[in-house]
Design a protein around this motif. Structure first.
Motif, PDB file in Angstrom:
ATOM      1  N   ALA A  36       0.814  -1.216   0.000  1.00 32.92           N
ATOM      2  CA  ALA A  36       0.000   0.000   0.000  1.00 32.92           C
ATOM      3  C   ALA A  36       0.847   1.265   0.000  1.00 32.92           C
ATOM      4  CB  ALA A  36      -0.935  -0.003   1.207  1.00 32.92           C
ATOM      5  N   LEU A  37       2.066   1.181   0.523  1.00 34.03           N
ATOM      6  CA  LEU A  37       2.936   2.350   0.568  1.00 34.03           C
ATOM      7  C   LEU A  37       3.972   2.347  -0.562  1.00 34.03           C
ATOM      8  CD1 LEU A  37       3.354   2.601   4.437  1.00 34.03           C
ATOM      9  CD2 LEU A  37       1.951   4.041   2.954  1.00 34.03           C
ATOM     10  N   ASN A  38       3.763   1.445  -1.531  1.00 32.58           N
ATOM     11  CA  ASN A  38       4.567   1.435  -2.753  1.00 32.58           C
ATOM     12  C   ASN A  38       6.058   1.204  -2.483  1.00 32.58           C
ATOM     13  OD1 ASN A  38       4.940   1.525  -5.499  1.00 32.58           O
ATOM     14  ND2 ASN A  38       4.988   3.764  -5.637  1.00 32.58           N
TER      15      ASN A  38
ATOM     16  N   ASP B 210       5.634   8.295  -2.272  1.00 24.87           N
ATOM     17  CA  ASP B 210       4.490   9.192  -2.486  1.00 24.87           C
ATOM     18  C   ASP B 210       4.273  10.217  -1.374  1.00 24.87           C
ATOM     19  OD1 ASP B 210       3.814   7.746  -4.853  1.00 24.87           O
ATOM     20  OD2 ASP B 210       2.924   6.194  -3.587  1.00 24.87           O
ATOM     21  N   ILE B 211       4.885   9.978  -0.203  1.00 26.45           N
ATOM     22  CA  ILE B 211       4.603  10.834   0.947  1.00 26.45           C
ATOM     23  C   ILE B 211       5.913  11.224   1.627  1.00 26.45           C
ATOM     24  CG2 ILE B 211       3.361  11.054   3.141  1.00 26.45           C
ATOM     25  CD1 ILE B 211       1.478   8.855   2.160  1.00 26.45           C
ATOM     26  N   GLU B 212       6.208  12.490   1.653  1.00 27.93           N
ATOM     27  CA  GLU B 212       7.414  12.971   2.315  1.00 27.93           C
ATOM     28  C   GLU B 212       7.301  12.774   3.823  1.00 27.93           C
ATOM     29  OE1 GLU B 212      10.071  17.090   2.678  1.00 27.93           O
ATOM     30  OE2 GLU B 212       8.254  17.037   1.439  1.00 27.93           O
ATOM     31  N   GLY B 213       8.401  12.324   4.413  1.00 28.09           N
ATOM     32  CA  GLY B 213       8.414  12.139   5.859  1.00 28.09           C
ATOM     33  C   GLY B 213       7.949  10.778   6.322  1.00 28.09           C
TER      34      GLY B 213
ATOM     35  N   VAL C  25     -15.623   2.285  -0.540  1.00 24.93           N
ATOM     36  CA  VAL C  25     -15.042   1.651  -1.715  1.00 24.93           C
ATOM     37  C   VAL C  25     -13.650   2.215  -1.979  1.00 24.93           C
ATOM     38  CG1 VAL C  25     -15.276   1.343  -4.209  1.00 24.93           C
ATOM     39  CG2 VAL C  25     -17.291   1.172  -2.743  1.00 24.93           C
ATOM     40  N   ARG C  26     -13.465   3.515  -1.726  1.00 25.86           N
ATOM     41  CA  ARG C  26     -12.167   4.151  -1.976  1.00 25.86           C
ATOM     42  C   ARG C  26     -11.067   3.544  -1.100  1.00 25.86           C
ATOM     43  NH1 ARG C  26     -12.684   5.946  -6.898  1.00 25.86           N
ATOM     44  NH2 ARG C  26     -13.721   7.965  -7.139  1.00 25.86           N
ATOM     45  N   ILE C  27     -11.397   3.247   0.151  1.00 25.80           N
ATOM     46  CA  ILE C  27     -10.415   2.620   1.040  1.00 25.80           C
ATOM     47  C   ILE C  27      -9.995   1.267   0.484  1.00 25.80           C
ATOM     48  CG2 ILE C  27     -10.090   1.608   3.331  1.00 25.80           C
ATOM     49  CD1 ILE C  27     -11.818   3.802   4.482  1.00 25.80           C
TER      50      ILE C  27
ATOM     51  N   TYR D  16      -3.741   0.314  -6.238  1.00 23.64           N
ATOM     52  CA  TYR D  16      -2.938   1.323  -6.923  1.00 23.64           C
ATOM     53  C   TYR D  16      -1.648   1.627  -6.145  1.00 23.64           C
ATOM     54  CZ  TYR D  16      -7.031   2.109  -9.844  1.00 23.64           C
ATOM     55  OH  TYR D  16      -8.077   1.948 -10.722  1.00 23.64           O
ATOM     56  N   GLN D  17      -1.360   0.781  -5.151  1.00 28.01           N
ATOM     57  CA  GLN D  17      -0.191   0.942  -4.281  1.00 28.01           C
ATOM     58  C   GLN D  17      -0.180   2.321  -3.613  1.00 28.01           C
ATOM     59  OE1 GLN D  17       3.156  -0.207  -6.912  1.00 28.01           O
ATOM     60  NE2 GLN D  17       3.136  -2.181  -5.875  1.00 28.01           N
ATOM     61  N   GLN D  18      -1.322   2.676  -3.079  1.00 23.53           N
ATOM     62  CA  GLN D  18      -1.470   3.962  -2.403  1.00 23.53           C
ATOM     63  C   GLN D  18      -2.299   3.808  -1.131  1.00 23.53           C
ATOM     64  OE1 GLN D  18      -2.315   7.586  -4.725  1.00 23.53           O
ATOM     65  NE2 GLN D  18      -2.359   6.296  -6.551  1.00 23.53           N
ATOM     66  N   SER D  19      -2.147   4.771  -0.256  1.00 24.43           N
ATOM     67  CA  SER D  19      -3.090   4.925   0.851  1.00 24.43           C
ATOM     68  C   SER D  19      -4.305   5.668   0.310  1.00 24.43           C
ATOM     69  CB  SER D  19      -2.451   5.730   1.987  1.00 24.43           C
ATOM     70  OG  SER D  19      -2.254   7.078   1.555  1.00 24.43           O
ATOM     71  N   VAL D  20      -5.413   5.600   1.021  1.00 25.72           N
ATOM     72  CA  VAL D  20      -6.602   6.331   0.561  1.00 25.72           C
ATOM     73  C   VAL D  20      -6.371   7.837   0.675  1.00 25.72           C
ATOM     74  CG1 VAL D  20      -7.828   6.435   2.788  1.00 25.72           C
ATOM     75  CG2 VAL D  20      -9.131   6.341   0.645  1.00 25.72           C
ATOM     76  N   ILE D  21      -5.437   8.240   1.530  1.00 24.81           N
ATOM     77  CA  ILE D  21      -5.118   9.661   1.696  1.00 24.81           C
ATOM     78  C   ILE D  21      -4.569  10.244   0.396  1.00 24.81           C
ATOM     79  CG2 ILE D  21      -3.836  11.340   3.073  1.00 24.81           C
ATOM     80  CD1 ILE D  21      -5.746   9.727   4.774  1.00 24.81           C
ATOM     81  N   THR D  22      -3.705   9.489  -0.285  1.00 25.26           N
ATOM     82  CA  THR D  22      -3.131   9.976  -1.541  1.00 25.26           C
ATOM     83  C   THR D  22      -3.992   9.589  -2.740  1.00 25.26           C
ATOM     84  OG1 THR D  22      -1.732   7.989  -1.629  1.00 25.26           O
ATOM     85  CG2 THR D  22      -0.766   9.985  -0.690  1.00 25.26           C
TER      86      THR D  22
END
Length: 321
Positions: free
Chosen positions: A102-104, A133-136, A279-281, A287-293
């Protein structure tokens, strides 16, 4: 028998669970959902950054029941905290490696990760990877190699504390270098084996995701008893600090009933925010992403942002106390 005093109600368990009849409300479910969504949008935009805790907070995300949202919660709470300006480390302790997906972060068989840390003693600095995808946000990935670690750990010295030693050394090095980690979230497998024990020895707080369904209450007592055993014998600093209700459906009496039972038993440990079915979660990991991104304006993303905000505020309040 008349005149007999009924026994006091016991803790929330599956055996004494009853679905309450909700009070009458003139608003429609759709209107309530829209109002809640607007409120979440306003709160998310009103807080551009979260205040860092006084010291690093290490969360164990645990529940021996599968499918309750452990990995989803780990990934999205971590993403929400990082997007709001905090330094976050996710430790993927599940051999399936879903948090890494999920965090690619690559985690194919043979990829160095948490297995090398706890079995071979490799320094975490050599194993941790940044989330692209996410800094920090950084990740200690898990590969399928970790599936054999339960057996290999049995013969090792101090087998329950190997993750703790590796993590504390890494956190100390980061702090000395002026790059302190604010939050560590450890995603546990759906079992109470040696990997989960390692997580609970390394952790200081337990975050329990509870699915808003009947079966979710059945294993909760056993989980709490196991946490108490680890507190007594291995890690006296461990405590259940946070309960998060997941897969909540405001349209059903069942979700309302489970939520009421959990809130009654755990009181202020339960976050006010419940994560809705979304559904988004469910789509985001593909897509190898969190729902936040993946979709930051969705109800799932906004709910996880709000849950992360509650966690951050609780940490600041405890520091002041």
């Amino acid at each position: 028998m008349s005149g007999t005093t009924p026994p006091p109600p016991g803790p929330a368990t599956a055996s004494n669970y009853r679905v309450p009849v909700p009070s009458h409300d003139d608003s429609t479910p759709l209107a309530s959902e829209v109002a809640e969504h607007i409120a979440l949008v306003q709160r998310a935009s009103a807080t551009p950054r979260f205040e860092p805790p006084a010291e690093t907070r290490v969360f164990v995300v645990a529940n021996q029941k599968g499918g309750v949202g452990k990995t989803t919660t780990t990934v999205n709470v971590a993403a929400a905290l990082a997007i709001k300006g905090l330094r976050v480390l996710v430790i993927d302790l599940d051999p399936q490696g879903n948090a890494s997906t999920a965090l690619n972060v690559p985690h194919a068989e043979g990829t160095p990760g948490v297995y090398e840390a706890i079995v071979d003693g490799t320094d975490l600095d050599e194993l941790i990877k940044p989330c692209p995808d996410i800094e920090g946000l950084t990740v200690l990935p898990a590969s399928i190699d970790l599936a054999g670690a339960e057996i290999e750990l049995v013969s090792l010295v101090a087998r329950e504390s190997r993750l703790d030693r590796a993590l504390q050394s890494y956190l100390s090095d980061c702090a000395d270098a002026g790059d302190r980690i604010d939050y560590v979230l450890i995603d546990c497998p759906p079992s109470l084996g040696l990997l989960t024990v390692n997580a609970m020895v390394a952790g200081r707080e337990v975050l329990i995701p509870i699915q808003c369904e009947y079966y979710a209450l059945e294993g909760l007592g056993q989980l709490v008893r196991n946490i108490e055993l680890i507190r007594s014998h291995l890690n006296p600093k461990l405590e259940i600090s946070t309960i998060l209700l997941t897969m909540y459906d405001a349209r059903t009496r069942l979700s309302a009933g489970v939520a009421e039972e959990v809130r009654t038993h755990f009181n202020d440990k339960v976050l006010r925010t419940a994560i809705p079915r979304s559904v988004r979660i469910s789509e985001a990991p593909s897509y190898q992403q969190s729902v936040i991104t993946y979709d930051g304006s969705s109800s799932g993303a906004l709910s996880y942002l709000e849950a992360a905000r509650e966690i951050a505020i609780a940490g600041r309040q405890e520091a002041k106390a």
